[in-house]
Design an enzyme around this catalytic site. Structure first.
Site, PDB file in Angstrom:
ATOM      1  N   HIS A 117      12.535 -15.243  13.647  1.00 15.77           N
ATOM      2  CA  HIS A 117      12.260 -15.168  15.077  1.00 15.77           C
ATOM      3  C   HIS A 117      10.780 -15.136  15.415  1.00 15.77           C
ATOM      4  CE1 HIS A 117      16.465 -13.369  16.172  1.00 15.77           C
ATOM      5  NE2 HIS A 117      16.543 -14.408  15.366  1.00 15.77           N
ATOM      6  N   ARG A 162      13.695 -20.962  22.215  1.00 14.46           N
ATOM      7  CA  ARG A 162      13.209 -19.659  22.690  1.00 14.46           C
ATOM      8  C   ARG A 162      12.290 -18.995  21.682  1.00 14.46           C
ATOM      9  NH1 ARG A 162      17.964 -15.093  22.434  1.00 14.46           N
ATOM     10  NH2 ARG A 162      18.743 -15.724  20.419  1.00 14.46           N
ATOM     11  N   GLY A 170      -1.153   0.604   6.791  1.00 17.14           N
ATOM     12  CA  GLY A 170      -2.547   0.175   6.721  1.00 17.14           C
ATOM     13  C   GLY A 170      -2.671  -1.291   6.369  1.00 17.14           C
ATOM     14  N   GLY A 205       2.534   0.952   3.797  1.00 17.11           N
ATOM     15  CA  GLY A 205       2.673  -0.394   4.357  1.00 17.11           C
ATOM     16  C   GLY A 205       1.980  -0.529   5.700  1.00 17.11           C
ATOM     17  N   CYS A 221       0.876  -1.179   0.000  1.00 14.34           N
ATOM     18  CA  CYS A 221       0.000   0.000   0.000  1.00 14.34           C
ATOM     19  C   CYS A 221       0.910   1.225   0.000  1.00 14.34           C
ATOM     20  CB  CYS A 221      -0.989  -0.025   1.173  1.00 14.34           C
ATOM     21  SG  CYS A 221      -0.291   0.176   2.816  1.00 14.34           S
TER      22      CYS A 221
END
Length: 152
Positions: free
Chosen positions: A99, A134, A71, A69, A66
């Site tokens: 991650h 983790r 929205g 970015g 968009c």
């Protein structure tokens, strides 16, 4: 990899370029629009089909373009199972997958150019979730937050 892609009026030109770029890499880009310029279109209407395709596992990942970015990211994250993030640097585009199991990349066509968009897509599609305990533990906590919110 199957990649759902969309872009609103502000992202249309870059979306079309990135769609072709993804196909050129040997992936299959599934285009959810926009298919023509409409200054009155709304980013949630174009982000939702990509987010749903990712959440329903019809595709492996998604890309939404968009103007900024932001929205696209906000709208996509309303769909359970979607972990969308706006990325304008390659570290975040790869690390978000490694991650956080990010599955939708959001980009701002008014922020970045074609070369950066290519680099972001390369980083995003080239990354895999890190299997370290983790990261799994953290992802499980994110998923639980979403599940708790869905319960009300």
């Amino acid at each position: 990899m199957k990649i759902a892609i969309s872009g609103d009026h502000a992202g249309l030109e870059l979306k079309n370029y990135i769609r072709d770029y993804i196909n050129g890499l040997g992936h299959e880009a599934i285009d959810h629009g926009a298919f023509e310029y409409d200054a009155d279109d709304d980013f949630p209407d174009l982000a939702a089909p990509v987010a749903r395709a990712v959440a329903n596992k019809e595709v492996d990942r998604g890309v939404i373009v968009c103007g900024s970015g932001v929205g696209a990211s906000v709208a996509a994250n309303k769909i359970p199972g979607v972990r969308a993030a706006i990325c304008h640097d390659t570290y975040s585009a790869a690390q978000g997958v490694q991650h956080d199991d990010m599955n939708v990349l959001c980009m701002g066509a008014r922020i970045i150019g074609v070369a950066m968009a290519e680099a972001l897509v390369d980083a995003f599609l080239g990354a895999e979730m890190d299997k370290h305990p983790r990261f799994k533990r953290r992802l499980d906590k994110v998923i639980k937050l979403e599940q708790d919110a869905l319960k009300g």
